[in-house]
Design a protein around this motif. Structure first.
Motif, PDB file in Angstrom:
ATOM      1  N   THR A 160      33.215  37.555  45.309  1.00  0.00           N
ATOM      2  CA  THR A 160      34.000  38.069  43.939  1.00  0.00           C
ATOM      3  C   THR A 160      35.240  38.905  44.365  1.00  0.00           C
ATOM      4  O   THR A 160      35.165  39.462  45.750  1.00  0.00           O
ATOM      5  N   ARG A 162      38.177  41.432  45.431  1.00  0.00           N
ATOM      6  CA  ARG A 162      38.061  42.839  45.537  1.00  0.00           C
ATOM      7  C   ARG A 162      38.867  43.499  44.578  1.00  0.00           C
ATOM      8  O   ARG A 162      39.882  42.913  44.043  1.00  0.00           O
ATOM      9  N   ASP A 163      38.663  44.801  44.430  1.00  0.00           N
ATOM     10  CA  ASP A 163      39.616  45.563  43.495  1.00  0.00           C
ATOM     11  C   ASP A 163      41.065  45.639  43.988  1.00  0.00           C
ATOM     12  O   ASP A 163      41.340  45.506  45.250  1.00  0.00           O
ATOM     13  N   GLU A 164      41.911  45.465  43.163  1.00  0.00           N
ATOM     14  CA  GLU A 164      43.308  45.538  43.401  1.00  0.00           C
ATOM     15  C   GLU A 164      43.842  46.617  44.292  1.00  0.00           C
ATOM     16  O   GLU A 164      43.407  47.726  44.074  1.00  0.00           O
ATOM     17  N   ALA A 166      42.819  46.755  47.390  1.00  0.00           N
ATOM     18  CA  ALA A 166      41.555  47.059  48.480  1.00  0.00           C
ATOM     19  C   ALA A 166      42.006  46.341  49.556  1.00  0.00           C
ATOM     20  O   ALA A 166      42.579  45.138  49.730  1.00  0.00           O
ATOM     21  N   ASP A 172      34.548  39.392  54.804  1.00  0.00           N
ATOM     22  CA  ASP A 172      35.160  39.174  53.486  1.00  0.00           C
ATOM     23  C   ASP A 172      35.920  37.928  53.595  1.00  0.00           C
ATOM     24  O   ASP A 172      36.322  36.923  54.789  1.00  0.00           O
ATOM     25  N   LYS A 216      45.904  43.436  52.639  1.00  0.00           N
ATOM     26  CA  LYS A 216      45.704  43.304  51.129  1.00  0.00           C
ATOM     27  C   LYS A 216      46.239  42.092  50.547  1.00  0.00           C
ATOM     28  O   LYS A 216      47.351  41.573  51.425  1.00  0.00           O
ATOM     29  N   GLU A 251      38.229  38.390  48.844  1.00  0.00           N
ATOM     30  CA  GLU A 251      36.915  38.239  48.105  1.00  0.00           C
ATOM     31  C   GLU A 251      35.975  38.850  48.918  1.00  0.00           C
ATOM     32  O   GLU A 251      35.751  38.926  49.909  1.00  0.00           O
TER      33      GLU A 251
END
Length: 454
Positions: A160, A162-164, A166, A172, A216, A251
């Motif tokens: 899924t 990752r938060d924006e 992150a 990952d 990022k 992700e």
């Protein structure tokens, strides 16, 4: 027909063959007579065409067939009378002078030609009761099963985003575009778009993945890494490279679950069923590797038991095939003999020895199989063809028809089946001792062991 042997050297034989002109004339007349009732010529009733007229119209083309058939029959008689077992098709040398050829075609001169033969060597089959081989046997351990299931779970787990904002962490999955350069210049195969990279998987060259940690989405980075010395693309092996990388997405992996749901994801009823299926699959690989090593031992010992002359043309054909593959692979990899730590002369000598061994063992296995009356039946050929056709999805019918229409190609399917059946037969005569080993030892080749000792 008169055949006189002119050469008998090793496995080479040569004969001078003379077919009298009268014999050619008789065969030509017989063939032309057979045409009387078959041809339709204006001005003549069926079956009433004079032989002289038929000769003018068809004599030369019919004589071509007469000569060809006569040569084939003469060669077959030589083989039969001398009880030769041929290694190669006979090599015929017909007259070259135009006047000689014309005289033969008109049945005014004897047909004189030479035929060169290579015969198979004769040898006695050795007693194999003193041959001892070791069959390495490895059990599939629970640890190996757990490792395999963990790999499968990793392949099956979801990711899924990752938060924006992150940053990427080990484990990952990072989607990237990249352009690789060596000495500032892009190199072939060094560009990729939308490539998923799982940090820590080791799927990229050493040092590449770790440099993505902390990146990022939207970042651009220069990743520096060095290709391994044994990299499969020789032109890149050992070279330092820089990669202009654009990070497009990051992700995070989902929880690693090894449970009944994993079994169901792979079409099994539960985890235990999947575990058993994996054990069976790994066991098949272990058995196949054990068989390969056992067969190599057997053939090594078999090779030591036999010394006899080899048909030079068979050896040369085998060498040509092997050498073409070696040179082709080196050309594709852009490597030289010096890169391989040898010279062309040394490599030639080594691959000629390999070719001689292959031919020798091929003849020995063929003789053993013949004496033991080992056959390859139609069902075995069919199963092999079906398996081969499956390797070409959507083209199965074309593959099947190709083999059905090409006896030589079909023989290539039959040969390995025959060889394995002969090996099975030999193993019943040799002393086979089972030796429990680890997985690592099972998959270590003897050459690697010797290198480690050195």
């Amino acid at each position: 027909m008169q055949a006189t042997q002119t050469i008998s050297e090793g496995l080479k034989r040569e004969f001078k063959v003379v077919v009298p002109a009268a014999e050619l004339e008789d065969k030509l007349s017989s063939q032309l007579s057979g045409l009387k009732d078959k041809v339709r010529i204006n001005g003549f009733r069926p079956g009433k065409v004079p032989l002289s007229h038929l000769r003018r119209l068809y004599g030369r083309s019919v004589m071509v067939d007469v000569v060809q058939n006569t040569v084939n029959e003469a060669n077959q008689q030589i083989v039969s009378d001398n009880q030769f077992r041929l290694a190669m098709e006979p090599k015929v040398s017909l007259p070259e002078a135009r006047e000689d050829i014309e005289a033969v075609m008109e049945a005014k001169a004897d047909l004189a030609y030479t035929v060169a033969l290579e015969v198979l060597p004769s040898f006695e089959l050795a007693d194999l009761s003193s041959v001892e081989v070791t069959r390495e046997v490895a059990e599939v351990s629970d640890a190996e099963l757990d490792e395999a299931l963990t790999r499968m779970a990793k392949q099956n787990r979801s990711f899924t985003a990752r938060d924006e904002g992150a940053a990427a962490e080990a484990g990952d999955r990072v989607t990237i575009d990249f352009v690789g350069k060596i000495d500032g210049e892009p190199f072939e195969g060094g560009t990729g778009q939308d490539i998923p990279v799982e940090i820590g998987s080791g799927s990229f060259i050493p040092g590449f993945e770790e440099q993505l940690i902390g990146a990022k989405a939207g970042d651009e980075r220069v990743v520096k890494a060095t290709f391994p010395d044994d990299y499969n693309a020789a032109q890149l092996a050992g070279k330092a490279a820089e990669f202009d990388v654009t990070v497009k997405a990051i992700e995070v992996p989902g929880e690693l679950k090894i449970d009944d749901d994993l079994g169901k994801a792979f079409g099994m009823e539960n985890l235990e069923a999947l575990r058993n299926a994996v054990r069976d699959r790994v066991g098949v690989d272990f058995t196949a590797q054990s068989r390969r090593k056992l067969k190599r031992q057997l053939l090594d010992q078999l090779d030591k038991l036999y010394t006899f002359d080899l048909p030079p043309t068979l050896v040369q054909q085998e060498f040509d095939g092997v050498w073409q593959g070696v040179v082709g692979e080196m050309t594709r990899a852009k490597r030289s003999f010096a890169d391989e730590g040898t010279t062309e002369e040394e490599a030639t000598a080594e691959y000629r020895r390999i070719s001689e061994r292959r031919v020798r063992l091929g003849l020995v296995l063929a003789e053993i199989g013949d004496k033991a009356d080992i056959k390859v039946n139609d069902d075995e050929i069919t199963r092999a063809l079906v398996e081969r056709a499956r390797q070409f999805p959507g083209q199965e019918k074309m593959v099947w028809e190709f083999y059905q229409k090409n006896p030589e190609a079909l023989a290539e399917v039959r040969a390995p089946i025959f060889e394995e059946k002969v090996v099975d037969h030999l193993l019943t005569q040799a002393k086979v001792t089972d030796k429990p080993v680890s997985k690592e030892e099972l998959f270590t080749d003897e050459e690697e062991k010797e290198g480690a000792k050195a």
